[in-house]
Design a protein around this motif. Structure first.
Motif, PDB file in Angstrom:
ATOM      1  N   PHE A 206       0.839  -1.324  -0.056  1.00  0.00           N
ATOM      2  CA  PHE A 206      -0.124  -0.036   0.079  1.00  0.00           C
ATOM      3  C   PHE A 206       0.697   1.195  -0.284  1.00  0.00           C
ATOM      4  O   PHE A 206       1.989   1.252   0.662  1.00  0.00           O
ATOM      5  N   LYS A 207       0.455   2.070  -0.914  1.00  0.00           N
ATOM      6  CA  LYS A 207       1.014   3.525  -0.878  1.00  0.00           C
ATOM      7  C   LYS A 207       1.006   4.144   0.603  1.00  0.00           C
ATOM      8  O   LYS A 207      -0.126   4.081   1.159  1.00  0.00           O
ATOM      9  N   TYR A 208       2.111   4.575   1.005  1.00  0.00           N
ATOM     10  CA  TYR A 208       1.923   5.310   2.394  1.00  0.00           C
ATOM     11  C   TYR A 208       1.320   6.628   2.457  1.00  0.00           C
ATOM     12  O   TYR A 208       0.161   6.701   3.311  1.00  0.00           O
ATOM     13  N   SER A 209       1.115   7.431   1.199  1.00  0.00           N
ATOM     14  CA  SER A 209       0.422   8.425   1.096  1.00  0.00           C
ATOM     15  C   SER A 209      -1.221   8.243   1.087  1.00  0.00           C
ATOM     16  O   SER A 209      -1.950   8.976   1.743  1.00  0.00           O
ATOM     17  N   ASP A 210      -1.379   6.939   0.552  1.00  0.00           N
ATOM     18  CA  ASP A 210      -2.856   6.396   0.730  1.00  0.00           C
ATOM     19  C   ASP A 210      -3.241   5.918   1.919  1.00  0.00           C
ATOM     20  O   ASP A 210      -4.415   6.478   2.555  1.00  0.00           O
ATOM     21  N   LEU A 211      -2.561   5.294   2.606  1.00  0.00           N
ATOM     22  CA  LEU A 211      -2.694   4.975   3.911  1.00  0.00           C
ATOM     23  C   LEU A 211      -2.976   6.194   4.994  1.00  0.00           C
ATOM     24  O   LEU A 211      -3.717   5.950   5.964  1.00  0.00           O
ATOM     25  N   VAL A 212      -2.289   7.226   5.117  1.00  0.00           N
ATOM     26  CA  VAL A 212      -2.298   8.318   5.382  1.00  0.00           C
ATOM     27  C   VAL A 212      -3.809   8.759   5.726  1.00  0.00           C
ATOM     28  O   VAL A 212      -4.530   9.136   6.543  1.00  0.00           O
ATOM     29  N   LYS A 213      -4.416   8.958   4.286  1.00  0.00           N
ATOM     30  CA  LYS A 213      -5.472   9.456   3.943  1.00  0.00           C
ATOM     31  C   LYS A 213      -6.704   8.618   4.711  1.00  0.00           C
ATOM     32  O   LYS A 213      -7.603   8.745   5.266  1.00  0.00           O
ATOM     33  N   VAL A 214      -6.607   7.094   4.664  1.00  0.00           N
ATOM     34  CA  VAL A 214      -7.234   6.218   5.447  1.00  0.00           C
ATOM     35  C   VAL A 214      -7.398   6.503   7.040  1.00  0.00           C
ATOM     36  O   VAL A 214      -8.125   6.516   7.671  1.00  0.00           O
ATOM     37  N   PHE A 215      -5.957   6.483   7.178  1.00  0.00           N
ATOM     38  CA  PHE A 215      -6.053   6.648   8.947  1.00  0.00           C
ATOM     39  C   PHE A 215      -6.600   8.015   9.336  1.00  0.00           C
ATOM     40  O   PHE A 215      -7.263   8.117  10.341  1.00  0.00           O
ATOM     41  N   ARG A 216      -6.306   9.167   8.624  1.00  0.00           N
ATOM     42  CA  ARG A 216      -7.052  10.466   8.788  1.00  0.00           C
ATOM     43  C   ARG A 216      -8.722  10.425   8.737  1.00  0.00           C
ATOM     44  O   ARG A 216      -9.420  10.949   9.591  1.00  0.00           O
ATOM     45  N   ASN A 217      -9.096   9.677   7.874  1.00  0.00           N
ATOM     46  CA  ASN A 217     -10.606   9.677   7.420  1.00  0.00           C
ATOM     47  C   ASN A 217     -11.298   8.590   8.497  1.00  0.00           C
ATOM     48  O   ASN A 217     -12.510   8.634   8.431  1.00  0.00           O
ATOM     49  N   ASN A 218     -10.463   7.774   9.131  1.00  0.00           N
ATOM     50  CA  ASN A 218     -11.292   6.737  10.167  1.00  0.00           C
ATOM     51  C   ASN A 218     -10.282   7.084  11.465  1.00  0.00           C
ATOM     52  O   ASN A 218      -9.825   6.149  12.083  1.00  0.00           O
ATOM     53  N   PRO A 219     -10.742   8.111  12.183  1.00  0.00           N
ATOM     54  CA  PRO A 219      -9.956   8.449  13.250  1.00  0.00           C
ATOM     55  C   PRO A 219     -10.362   7.686  14.708  1.00  0.00           C
ATOM     56  O   PRO A 219      -9.575   7.248  15.393  1.00  0.00           O
ATOM     57  N   ASP A 220     -11.738   7.143  14.459  1.00  0.00           N
ATOM     58  CA  ASP A 220     -12.288   6.242  15.685  1.00  0.00           C
ATOM     59  C   ASP A 220     -11.694   4.819  15.376  1.00  0.00           C
ATOM     60  O   ASP A 220     -11.563   4.012  16.256  1.00  0.00           O
ATOM     61  N   LYS A 221     -10.975   4.475  14.237  1.00  0.00           N
ATOM     62  CA  LYS A 221     -10.462   2.882  14.361  1.00  0.00           C
ATOM     63  C   LYS A 221      -8.949   3.025  14.049  1.00  0.00           C
ATOM     64  O   LYS A 221      -8.466   2.104  14.517  1.00  0.00           O
ATOM     65  N   ALA A 222      -8.286   4.130  13.297  1.00  0.00           N
ATOM     66  CA  ALA A 222      -6.801   4.088  13.240  1.00  0.00           C
ATOM     67  C   ALA A 222      -6.303   4.679  14.418  1.00  0.00           C
ATOM     68  O   ALA A 222      -5.731   5.682  14.202  1.00  0.00           O
ATOM     69  N   ILE A 223      -6.034   3.722  15.382  1.00  0.00           N
ATOM     70  CA  ILE A 223      -5.781   4.488  16.710  1.00  0.00           C
ATOM     71  C   ILE A 223      -4.254   4.030  17.304  1.00  0.00           C
ATOM     72  O   ILE A 223      -4.321   2.442  17.122  1.00  0.00           O
ATOM     73  N   TRP A 224      -3.478   4.798  17.629  1.00  0.00           N
ATOM     74  CA  TRP A 224      -2.284   4.202  18.257  1.00  0.00           C
ATOM     75  C   TRP A 224      -2.681   4.505  19.629  1.00  0.00           C
ATOM     76  O   TRP A 224      -2.771   5.414  20.145  1.00  0.00           O
ATOM     77  N   PHE A 225      -2.772   3.337  20.567  1.00  0.00           N
ATOM     78  CA  PHE A 225      -3.264   3.179  21.933  1.00  0.00           C
ATOM     79  C   PHE A 225      -2.243   3.596  22.909  1.00  0.00           C
ATOM     80  O   PHE A 225      -1.314   2.808  22.780  1.00  0.00           O
ATOM     81  N   ASN A 226      -2.621   4.805  23.298  1.00  0.00           N
ATOM     82  CA  ASN A 226      -1.722   5.120  24.720  1.00  0.00           C
ATOM     83  C   ASN A 226      -2.125   4.573  25.809  1.00  0.00           C
ATOM     84  O   ASN A 226      -3.056   4.853  26.528  1.00  0.00           O
ATOM     85  N   SER A 227      -1.196   3.558  26.268  1.00  0.00           N
ATOM     86  CA  SER A 227      -1.582   2.736  27.528  1.00  0.00           C
ATOM     87  C   SER A 227      -1.348   3.574  28.912  1.00  0.00           C
ATOM     88  O   SER A 227      -2.119   3.206  29.974  1.00  0.00           O
ATOM     89  N   GLN A 228      -0.673   4.735  28.761  1.00  0.00           N
ATOM     90  CA  GLN A 228      -0.441   5.709  29.799  1.00  0.00           C
ATOM     91  C   GLN A 228      -1.496   6.680  30.086  1.00  0.00           C
ATOM     92  O   GLN A 228      -1.758   7.030  30.994  1.00  0.00           O
ATOM     93  N   ASN A 229      -2.234   6.888  29.023  1.00  0.00           N
ATOM     94  CA  ASN A 229      -3.272   8.000  29.275  1.00  0.00           C
ATOM     95  C   ASN A 229      -4.303   7.692  28.017  1.00  0.00           C
ATOM     96  O   ASN A 229      -4.158   8.143  26.902  1.00  0.00           O
ATOM     97  N   ASP A 230      -5.630   7.609  28.292  1.00  0.00           N
ATOM     98  CA  ASP A 230      -6.582   7.267  27.600  1.00  0.00           C
ATOM     99  C   ASP A 230      -7.113   8.435  26.859  1.00  0.00           C
ATOM    100  O   ASP A 230      -7.752   8.227  25.601  1.00  0.00           O
ATOM    101  N   ALA A 231      -6.656   9.674  27.313  1.00  0.00           N
ATOM    102  CA  ALA A 231      -7.168  10.897  26.660  1.00  0.00           C
ATOM    103  C   ALA A 231      -6.132  11.070  25.647  1.00  0.00           C
ATOM    104  O   ALA A 231      -6.301  12.258  25.021  1.00  0.00           O
TER     105      ALA A 231
END
Length: 291
Positions: A206-231
């Motif tokens: 996958f093109k990285y440029s395409d992936l960035v668009k997918v990640f930005r368009n799906n903020p509720d799914k494309a999550i890097w989970f911060n185990s120290q702070n849910d906020a």
């Protein structure tokens, strides 16, 4: 009046030149997968590197959290038609959605009758003869088409192996080294018991440029989970931008297009070469600042 006209012509020329430059840069980005391309005139040093990313590692777990796995985000985007999958990192040919599904599926190896069942006289039957008239004595047996074993898709948790292609670039205008990610390839790991081939199998690149668009368009799914702070969970695009993951080098551009383990004759030697390659790149950047 002539001065005003000359100024207008100059301004128009600069605008057209800027537009042409922007168009050329955008075309380059769309063709090679770069999200923030650096103009060739600003590049003093560039080296293409391939990195393996194991999502089971502790540092990579935030992008592989339960229900929010990066493999899930990518595959579901492909199934929705939101993301294009390529056959390899040359980005010249694409996979169809069905081909991607096939790439991430496996056939049940123990489907069908066992040797003991066949020896006892049982035969495979799909049920097509149910209700048919009994066969006459002496009739020749009719060969039946073998029943294909059922296939299943791998779980998203099983798809924990990725390969990242990047250009390490020293930008002489900004006097700093950049990680310019080009592509990310999702792989079926070689260690899965259901992967009968025993080798890593690419699901899609996958093109990285395409992936960035997918990640930005799906903020509720494309999550890097911060185990120290849910906020303070981050978007996956920000996680890649900030390099919040661990990886190791598996290939550095070379005339034979060979991986490190191929060059140095084994997996263990390839790991040592990977560490040496990473050290060499750090030393190169240090030397740039020293002189």
């Amino acid at each position: 009046m002539n001065k005003v006209l000359s100024f207008a012509v100059l301004a128009a020329g600069l605008t057209l030149s800027g537009a042409a430059s922007a168009q050329e840069q955008a075309t380059t980005a769309s063709s090679n997968g770069s999200y923030r391309p650096i103009p060739n005139s600003d590049i003093m040093f560039r080296k293409t590197i391939w990195r393996a990313v194991d999502l089971r590692e502790k540092q990579n777990k935030p992008m592989f959290s339960e229900g929010k796995e990066i493999s899930r985000v990518i595959i579901e985007a492909v199934k929705r038609g939101e993301l294009v999958a390529y056959r390899n990192d040359s980005l010249t040919t694409t996979f169809t959605g069905n081909e991607v599904t096939s790439n991430m599926s496996y056939a049940e190896s123990n489907a069908g009758l066992s040797d003991e069942e066949r020896a006892a006289g049982f035969s495979e039957d799909t049920g097509d003869d149910w209700g048919a008239a009994p066969k006459k004595k002496g009739a020749k047996p009719v060969a039946k088409k073998p029943v294909a074993p059922p296939s299943y898709e791998y779980r998203y948790k099983d798809l924990y192996q990725m390969e990242l292609k990047e250009d390490m670039i020293f930008d002489k205008k900004r006097s700093r080294m950049y990680h310019d990610i080009k592509t990310i390839t999702l792989l079926v790991p070689s260690t899965l018991s259901s992967n009968a081939s025993g080798i890593e199998k690419p699901i899609g690149t996958f093109k990285y440029s395409d992936l960035v668009k997918v990640f930005r368009n799906n903020p509720d799914k494309a999550i890097w989970f911060n185990s120290q702070n849910d906020a303070q969970h981050k978007n996956l695009a920000d996680a890649f931008e900030l390099w919040l993951f661990n990886s190791y080098i598996v290939k550095v551009s070379n005339p034979n297009d060979a991986r490190l383990d191929e060059i140095y004759g084994g997996q263990q030697q390839g790991i040592l070469a990977s560490q040496q390659a990473a050290s060499d790149l750090i030393e190169y950047e240090y030397n740039l600042w020293s002189f």
